[in-house]
Design an enzyme around this catalytic site. Sequence first.
Site, mmCIF file in Angstrom:
data_model
loop_
_atom_site.group_PDB
_atom_site.id
_atom_site.type_symbol
_atom_site.label_atom_id
_atom_site.label_comp_id
_atom_site.label_asym_id
_atom_site.label_seq_id
_atom_site.Cartn_x
_atom_site.Cartn_y
_atom_site.Cartn_z
ATOM 1 N N LYS A 63 13.281 -2.963 -0.167
ATOM 2 C CA LYS A 63 12.841 -2.890 1.156
ATOM 3 C C LYS A 63 13.103 -4.417 1.973
ATOM 4 O O LYS A 63 13.420 -4.384 3.211
ATOM 5 C CB LYS A 63 11.593 -2.653 1.242
ATOM 6 C CG LYS A 63 11.111 -1.092 0.774
ATOM 7 C CD LYS A 63 9.595 -0.750 0.837
ATOM 8 C CE LYS A 63 9.480 0.464 -0.011
ATOM 9 N NZ LYS A 63 8.223 1.033 0.139
ATOM 10 N N GLY A 228 -2.576 8.921 -2.997
ATOM 11 C CA GLY A 228 -1.447 8.400 -2.213
ATOM 12 C C GLY A 228 -0.569 9.506 -1.578
ATOM 13 O O GLY A 228 0.209 9.325 -0.714
HETATM 14 P P1 NDP Z 1 4.247 -4.645 -5.912
HETATM 15 O O1 NDP Z 1 4.967 -4.751 -7.230
HETATM 16 O O2 NDP Z 1 4.923 -5.358 -4.763
HETATM 17 O O3 NDP Z 1 2.796 -5.336 -6.368
HETATM 18 C C1 NDP Z 1 2.012 -4.870 -7.467
HETATM 19 C C2 NDP Z 1 0.676 -5.044 -7.181
HETATM 20 O O4 NDP Z 1 -0.146 -4.633 -8.172
HETATM 21 C C3 NDP Z 1 0.376 -6.598 -7.362
HETATM 22 O O5 NDP Z 1 -0.978 -7.013 -6.614
HETATM 23 C C4 NDP Z 1 -0.096 -6.743 -8.889
HETATM 24 O O6 NDP Z 1 -0.590 -7.915 -9.209
HETATM 25 C C5 NDP Z 1 -0.704 -5.570 -9.177
HETATM 26 N N1 NDP Z 1 -0.888 -5.238 -10.504
HETATM 27 C C6 NDP Z 1 0.125 -4.430 -11.303
HETATM 28 N N2 NDP Z 1 -0.380 -3.963 -12.351
HETATM 29 C C7 NDP Z 1 -1.833 -4.544 -12.483
HETATM 30 C C8 NDP Z 1 -2.682 -4.423 -13.477
HETATM 31 N N3 NDP Z 1 -2.542 -3.726 -14.701
HETATM 32 N N4 NDP Z 1 -4.131 -5.026 -13.236
HETATM 33 C C9 NDP Z 1 -4.248 -5.609 -11.827
HETATM 34 N N5 NDP Z 1 -3.328 -5.601 -11.087
HETATM 35 C C10 NDP Z 1 -2.115 -5.344 -11.148
HETATM 36 O O7 NDP Z 1 3.939 -3.157 -5.810
HETATM 37 P P2 NDP Z 1 4.008 -2.171 -4.473
HETATM 38 O O8 NDP Z 1 3.190 -2.722 -3.385
HETATM 39 O O9 NDP Z 1 5.367 -1.880 -4.003
HETATM 40 O O10 NDP Z 1 3.279 -0.817 -4.917
HETATM 41 C C11 NDP Z 1 1.918 -0.677 -5.332
HETATM 42 C C12 NDP Z 1 1.897 0.446 -5.450
HETATM 43 O O11 NDP Z 1 1.648 1.343 -4.473
HETATM 44 C C13 NDP Z 1 2.442 1.342 -6.511
HETATM 45 O O12 NDP Z 1 1.652 1.921 -7.475
HETATM 46 C C14 NDP Z 1 3.376 2.392 -5.715
HETATM 47 O O13 NDP Z 1 3.454 3.525 -6.580
HETATM 48 C C15 NDP Z 1 2.501 2.734 -4.465
HETATM 49 N N6 NDP Z 1 3.179 3.120 -3.351
HETATM 50 C C16 NDP Z 1 2.574 4.399 -2.891
HETATM 51 C C17 NDP Z 1 3.188 4.889 -1.761
HETATM 52 C C18 NDP Z 1 2.898 6.185 -1.027
HETATM 53 O O14 NDP Z 1 3.689 6.631 -0.261
HETATM 54 N N7 NDP Z 1 1.773 6.684 -1.791
HETATM 55 C C19 NDP Z 1 4.258 4.000 -0.899
HETATM 56 C C20 NDP Z 1 4.614 2.813 -1.427
HETATM 57 C C21 NDP Z 1 3.968 2.310 -2.915
HETATM 58 P P3 NDP Z 1 -0.188 -9.329 -9.821
HETATM 59 O O15 NDP Z 1 -0.047 -10.058 -8.542
HETATM 60 O O16 NDP Z 1 -1.299 -9.899 -10.281
HETATM 61 O O17 NDP Z 1 0.885 -9.158 -10.398
#
Ligand code: NDP
Length: 263
Positions: A63, A228
């Site tokens: 993105k 979502g």
């Molecule tokens: P990013 O990779 O940018 O961020 C991931 C986030 O999740 C970080 O804050 C990370 O924390 C946290 N995280 C990951 N694993 C864990 C865990 N086991 N425990 C706690 N925190 C965790 O992801 P995106 O923002 O791109 O996507 C986030 C979610 O949104 C995804 O599940 C994606 O599928 C969903 N999504 C849904 C959409 C929809 O249309 N419904 C559209 C776009 C995304 P840390 O900083 O500690 O690593």
Amino acid sequence: MQLFSIFGNPVSHSKSPLMHNLSFQGLNYNACYTRYRLEDGSQLKNKFFELGIKGANITVPHKEHAFNACDQLDEFAQKVGAVNTIVNRDGKLYGYNTDAPGFLKAISEFKDIKTVLFLGAGGTAQSTSVILRDEGYEVTLLNRSAKRLEKFQKEGFETYTFDTFENKDFDLVVNMTSAGLEDDALPCPQEILNNVLSNTKAVVDVIYGKETAFLKLAQEYNLPSKDGSDMLLYQGIIAFEYFTEGQFSFEEIKEKMQQAFVL
Ligand code: NDP
């Protein structure tokens, strides 16, 4: 015939081709939507022109590359630095972000919401926190790592890690993490969740198509909830409006596109 595509890595799981093709067919619009797994995001613009496409959606992890590939950005995409929708108009690429307005629309069914707690601080939290604040919501972020919270702090958001979190009443609690996507993990320690869920009005998980551990826990508190799917549907409808240059109404597109969620 116009050609559209989703670019990302991976893209095999994406519902976007089905959503848009059902809408093109249902609305008799002469177009076809495909998928393209792009490894090197810096090649996005080249691929776009090589394939001769009219428009595209861009998903993880490209993105920001999409943002850089555009000649013109709408005001909101410019502000958040992330583009998920591109339209080719006379050889110029116009970029939009429809994830955030899609999320805003998805939560609009919950009434009397003012304070929102985001669990997670990744890319999706970035654009959605900004649109919520623009619309008058108060957004607080709670994230596992402190690193990702830095830019939110700079933008003036209240932020916490698991160690520093201070509970207060939040009207809406949203799982913005990928915890639960491919496992049964909760987005933060259960004791924190027990506290916030006891005092909230509704919950949302941005993960779609499965009942995550977070949503299961919310059920125990009898809270109104959604996954979502609506966010995904609404970002798709708004992208489709751009692709077809406003020829169809939101409701007309919705009627066709939502069939992708019942098949
Ligand atoms: P990013 O990779 O940018 O961020 C991931 C986030 O999740 C970080 O804050 C990370 O924390 C946290 N995280 C990951 N694993 C864990 C865990 N086991 N425990 C706690 N925190 C965790 O992801 P995106 O923002 O791109 O996507 C986030 C979610 O949104 C995804 O599940 C994606 O599928 C969903 N999504 C849904 C959409 C929809 O249309 N419904 C559209 C776009 C995304 P840390 O900083 O500690 O690593």
